[in-house]
Design a protein around this motif. Structure first.
Motif, PDB file in Angstrom:
ATOM      1  N   LYS A  11      71.484  48.700  52.059  1.00  0.00           N
ATOM      2  CA  LYS A  11      69.978  48.603  51.712  1.00  0.00           C
ATOM      3  C   LYS A  11      69.444  48.928  52.238  1.00  0.00           C
ATOM      4  N   ALA A  12      69.165  50.898  52.300  1.00  0.00           N
ATOM      5  CA  ALA A  12      68.555  51.620  53.001  1.00  0.00           C
ATOM      6  C   ALA A  12      68.358  52.729  51.972  1.00  0.00           C
ATOM      7  N   VAL A  13      69.519  52.317  50.523  1.00  0.00           N
ATOM      8  CA  VAL A  13      69.362  53.188  49.808  1.00  0.00           C
ATOM      9  C   VAL A  13      68.608  52.439  48.825  1.00  0.00           C
ATOM     10  N   ASP A  14      69.109  50.830  48.788  1.00  0.00           N
ATOM     11  CA  ASP A  14      68.367  49.751  47.984  1.00  0.00           C
ATOM     12  C   ASP A  14      66.839  50.105  47.645  1.00  0.00           C
ATOM     13  N   ARG A  15      66.385  50.982  47.165  1.00  0.00           N
ATOM     14  CA  ARG A  15      64.849  51.021  46.403  1.00  0.00           C
ATOM     15  C   ARG A  15      64.107  51.891  45.967  1.00  0.00           C
ATOM     16  N   SER A  16      62.754  51.705  46.306  1.00  0.00           N
ATOM     17  CA  SER A  16      62.764  52.000  44.874  1.00  0.00           C
ATOM     18  C   SER A  16      62.215  53.624  44.747  1.00  0.00           C
ATOM     19  N   TYR A  17      62.513  54.471  46.064  1.00  0.00           N
ATOM     20  CA  TYR A  17      62.754  55.798  46.317  1.00  0.00           C
ATOM     21  C   TYR A  17      64.463  56.062  46.434  1.00  0.00           C
ATOM     22  N   GLY A  18      64.818  55.308  46.539  1.00  0.00           N
ATOM     23  CA  GLY A  18      66.323  55.101  46.567  1.00  0.00           C
ATOM     24  C   GLY A  18      67.458  55.303  44.966  1.00  0.00           C
TER      25      GLY A  18
ATOM     26  N   GLY B 298      66.951  61.814  46.545  1.00  0.00           N
ATOM     27  CA  GLY B 298      67.692  62.790  45.891  1.00  0.00           C
ATOM     28  C   GLY B 298      69.250  62.680  46.473  1.00  0.00           C
ATOM     29  N   PRO B 299      69.455  63.126  45.225  1.00  0.00           N
ATOM     30  CA  PRO B 299      70.826  63.250  44.815  1.00  0.00           C
ATOM     31  C   PRO B 299      72.086  63.660  46.125  1.00  0.00           C
ATOM     32  N   ALA B 300      71.794  64.738  46.486  1.00  0.00           N
ATOM     33  CA  ALA B 300      72.768  65.221  47.853  1.00  0.00           C
ATOM     34  C   ALA B 300      72.774  64.118  48.594  1.00  0.00           C
ATOM     35  N   ALA B 301      71.720  63.463  49.275  1.00  0.00           N
ATOM     36  CA  ALA B 301      71.721  62.304  50.557  1.00  0.00           C
ATOM     37  C   ALA B 301      72.058  60.973  50.038  1.00  0.00           C
ATOM     38  N   LEU B 302      72.083  60.914  48.892  1.00  0.00           N
ATOM     39  CA  LEU B 302      72.892  59.509  47.805  1.00  0.00           C
ATOM     40  C   LEU B 302      73.960  60.440  48.258  1.00  0.00           C
ATOM     41  N   ASN B 303      74.944  61.134  47.577  1.00  0.00           N
ATOM     42  CA  ASN B 303      76.099  61.418  47.701  1.00  0.00           C
ATOM     43  C   ASN B 303      76.392  61.354  49.020  1.00  0.00           C
ATOM     44  N   ARG B 304      76.084  61.367  49.579  1.00  0.00           N
ATOM     45  CA  ARG B 304      76.711  61.229  51.374  1.00  0.00           C
ATOM     46  C   ARG B 304      77.016  59.636  51.598  1.00  0.00           C
ATOM     47  N   ALA B 305      75.514  59.436  51.186  1.00  0.00           N
ATOM     48  CA  ALA B 305      75.794  57.385  51.694  1.00  0.00           C
ATOM     49  C   ALA B 305      77.037  57.229  50.244  1.00  0.00           C
ATOM     50  N   TYR B 306      76.995  57.309  49.764  1.00  0.00           N
ATOM     51  CA  TYR B 306      77.693  56.588  48.969  1.00  0.00           C
ATOM     52  C   TYR B 306      79.106  57.157  49.564  1.00  0.00           C
ATOM     53  N   THR B 307      79.500  58.320  50.128  1.00  0.00           N
ATOM     54  CA  THR B 307      81.316  58.708  50.674  1.00  0.00           C
ATOM     55  C   THR B 307      81.046  57.713  51.797  1.00  0.00           C
TER      56      THR B 307
END
Ligand code: SF4
Ligand code: FES
Length: 240
Positions: A193-200, A169-178
């Protein structure tokens, strides 16, 4: 005195109701009235059993998010006058399990946050404070994306969340980016690596629904695009 508001409110108690329903209320209009004042009025004077969540009343805690006239909004920051109608329909945020009436269960949302470890982990070898320069591009971009109040509006507006329960989802991925953009972070490669996935990141279809509803003007889609770019760089061994 101006005409009262005609308010439809979603009602559902999963413990006792067979199905959800809408209740109708007539609510007088006050100056500078917010949607939060509307539900508080209903609870104080018309139906004490109405359940909803709020705390700060100033757009900081993120707890009062509701689906008002077809859009996720913070109830405390949405002026009734901005809706440009006397007819108001208030529902719980989509894409969340309902606990009761307008109260949703935020656990699936925060479970996604846990998966990206949403806190900064300093590198061991750095013994002096290392700053990201205020005038750097990196800092400029991270700054804009740091104001998230975890309200869940973006998550509720995301059609990919609606169709895939595993999508971060957008909020968790946004936080991961920061955190990944912050070179001081010790586990940024692991995070990527944790976000480089089909559900990421790859689940995002760049629809910008999240950005449209964010009360803090964050554009999670942009963070996700930048994460995708870094994932590709990682494949070529360029991201370290
Ligand atoms: S990114 Fe915006 S909409 Fe999403 S949780 Fe954070 S503040 Fe709310
Ligand atoms: S009550 Fe805190 S954001 Fe609305």
């Amino acid at each position: 005195m101006s005409k009262p508001l005609q308010v439809k409110v979603f009602r559902f108690n999963p413990e006792s109701d067979v199905a959800p329903r809408f209740d109708d209320f007539e609510v007088p209009v006050f100056d500078n009235m917010a949607v939060l004042d509307v539900v508080i009025y209903i609870q104080n004077y018309l139906d004490r059993s109405l359940s909803f969540r709020f705390s700060c009343r100033i757009g900081m805690c993120g707890s009062c998010a509701m689906y008002v006239n077809g859009r996720a909004r913070l109830a405390c920051r949405t002026q009734v006058s901005s809706l440009k109608t006397r007819d108001i329909t208030i529902m719980p945020l989509p894409n969340f399990p309902i606990i009761r009436d307008l109260v949703v269960d935020m656990e699936p949302f925060f479970d996604k946050w846990k998966k990206i470890k949403p806190y900064y982990i300093p590198k061991r070898e750095i013994d002096a404070p290392v700053t990201v320069q205020p005038e750097s591009n990196e800092r400029e971009f991270i700054d804009d994306m740091l104001d998230c109040i975890s309200c869940g509006c973006c998550y509720s507006a995301c059609s990919m969340v609606a169709t895939n329960k595993d999508y971060l989802g957008p909020a968790a991925l946004n936080r991961a980016y920061t955190l990944i953009a912050d070179k001081r972070d010790a586990i940024r490669v692991e995070r990527l690596k944790a976000v480089d996935r089909s559900y990421g990141v790859w689940r995002c279809h760049t629809q910008f629904n999240c950005a449209e509803v964010c009360p803090k003007n964050i554009v999670p889609t942009r963070s996700i695009q930048r994460l995708k770019r870094r994932c590709v760089l990682k494949k070529f061994g360029i991201f370290k």
